[in-house]
Scaffold this motif. Structure first.
Motif, PDB file in Angstrom:
ATOM      1  N   ASP A 174       0.719  -1.228   0.050  1.00 38.77           N
ATOM      2  CA  ASP A 174       0.007  -0.125   0.060  1.00 38.77           C
ATOM      3  C   ASP A 174       0.865   1.187  -0.036  1.00 38.77           C
ATOM      4  O   ASP A 174       0.444   2.521  -0.170  1.00 38.77           O
ATOM      5  CB  ASP A 174      -0.943   0.060   1.070  1.00 38.77           C
ATOM      6  N   GLY A 175       2.226   0.988  -0.135  1.00 40.43           N
ATOM      7  CA  GLY A 175       3.118   2.283   0.042  1.00 40.43           C
ATOM      8  C   GLY A 175       3.234   2.731   1.282  1.00 40.43           C
ATOM      9  O   GLY A 175       4.063   3.776   1.559  1.00 40.43           O
ATOM     10  N   GLU A 176       2.855   2.029   2.459  1.00 36.12           N
ATOM     11  CA  GLU A 176       3.218   2.713   3.771  1.00 36.12           C
ATOM     12  C   GLU A 176       4.492   1.950   4.325  1.00 36.12           C
ATOM     13  O   GLU A 176       4.851   0.890   3.899  1.00 36.12           O
ATOM     14  CB  GLU A 176       2.055   2.213   4.561  1.00 36.12           C
ATOM     15  N   ALA A 177       5.195   2.889   4.967  1.00 39.80           N
ATOM     16  CA  ALA A 177       6.472   2.446   5.798  1.00 39.80           C
ATOM     17  C   ALA A 177       6.118   1.499   6.888  1.00 39.80           C
ATOM     18  O   ALA A 177       5.112   1.874   7.544  1.00 39.80           O
ATOM     19  CB  ALA A 177       7.170   3.510   6.127  1.00 39.80           C
ATOM     20  N   ASN A 178       6.780   0.646   7.074  1.00 41.16           N
ATOM     21  CA  ASN A 178       6.498  -0.534   8.146  1.00 41.16           C
ATOM     22  C   ASN A 178       7.841  -0.861   8.933  1.00 41.16           C
ATOM     23  O   ASN A 178       8.914  -0.764   8.184  1.00 41.16           O
ATOM     24  CB  ASN A 178       5.917  -2.025   7.719  1.00 41.16           C
ATOM     25  N   ALA A 179       7.735  -1.332   9.847  1.00 36.56           N
ATOM     26  CA  ALA A 179       8.946  -1.656  10.838  1.00 36.56           C
ATOM     27  C   ALA A 179       8.668  -2.987  11.729  1.00 36.56           C
ATOM     28  O   ALA A 179       7.473  -3.022  12.319  1.00 36.56           O
ATOM     29  CB  ALA A 179       9.722  -0.636  11.677  1.00 36.56           C
ATOM     30  N   GLY A 180       9.632  -3.763  12.118  1.00 36.79           N
ATOM     31  CA  GLY A 180       9.524  -4.738  13.197  1.00 36.79           C
ATOM     32  C   GLY A 180      10.570  -5.194  13.655  1.00 36.79           C
ATOM     33  O   GLY A 180      11.582  -4.948  13.288  1.00 36.79           O
ATOM     34  N   LEU A 181      10.568  -5.960  14.982  1.00 35.11           N
ATOM     35  CA  LEU A 181      11.483  -6.295  15.653  1.00 35.11           C
ATOM     36  C   LEU A 181      11.538  -7.944  15.162  1.00 35.11           C
ATOM     37  O   LEU A 181      10.795  -8.448  15.389  1.00 35.11           O
ATOM     38  CB  LEU A 181      11.147  -6.323  16.972  1.00 35.11           C
ATOM     39  N   ASN A 182      12.944  -8.152  15.092  1.00 32.10           N
ATOM     40  CA  ASN A 182      13.235  -9.640  14.826  1.00 32.10           C
ATOM     41  C   ASN A 182      14.105 -10.287  15.691  1.00 32.10           C
ATOM     42  O   ASN A 182      14.828  -9.320  16.317  1.00 32.10           O
ATOM     43  CB  ASN A 182      13.872  -9.867  13.490  1.00 32.10           C
ATOM     44  N   PHE A 183      13.834 -11.535  16.066  1.00 33.28           N
ATOM     45  CA  PHE A 183      14.916 -12.128  16.834  1.00 33.28           C
ATOM     46  C   PHE A 183      15.459 -13.466  16.349  1.00 33.28           C
ATOM     47  O   PHE A 183      14.795 -14.454  16.291  1.00 33.28           O
ATOM     48  CB  PHE A 183      14.052 -12.371  18.316  1.00 33.28           C
TER      49      PHE A 183
END
Length: 136
Positions: A82-91
């Protein structure tokens, strides 16, 4: 780094093109603190986890299981469809310690116990209980 949390879904095993297998799962950790006004604030943090050592552990990693993980945390960012910026935490997990399981296994253990009773030669009837003089 060491984190403790509950699985938010059952673990999945994925096989990559080079035939390596990875176990993917997600956990939620909870933190509580009081702000300057004295209000209690609860914060939940979600981690997408990967475990590369053995895929057999996936059977034990079911939704609701409390686990302690040792490994390293890193972030990732991406642009969604959708063109939105996303972020996440990985482990990236190197060790897993199970503290509890959320699934019930009562029915399963009952049938296993009955099978084991047969295998080790337990009496099928209660004849051995007739000689017992216990009051209960």
């Amino acid at each position: 780094m060491n984190i403790i949390g509950r699985l938010t879904r059952d673990a999945e095993v994925r096989t990559l093109s080079n035939k390596k297998q990875v176990v993917n799962f997600s956990i939620a950790t909870n933190d509580n603190y009081r702000n300057k006004q004295g209000e209690r604030i609860e914060q939940t943090t979600f981690f997408d986890c990967s475990y590369w050592i053995s895929s057999k552990v996936a059977e034990l990693l079911t939704k609701g299981t409390l686990v302690e993980l040792i490994g390293r945390v890193y972030t990732r960012a991406w642009i969604g469809k959708d063109g939105e910026a996303n972020a996440g935490l990985n482990f990236h997990t190197s060790q897993i310690k199970l503290h509890s399981s959320h699934k019930r296994t009562e029915g399963k253990s009952t049938s296993v116990n009955k099978k084991n009773d047969k295998e080790i030669g337990q009496p099928k009837s209660n004849e051995s209980d007739k000689d017992d003089d216990l009051p209960f």
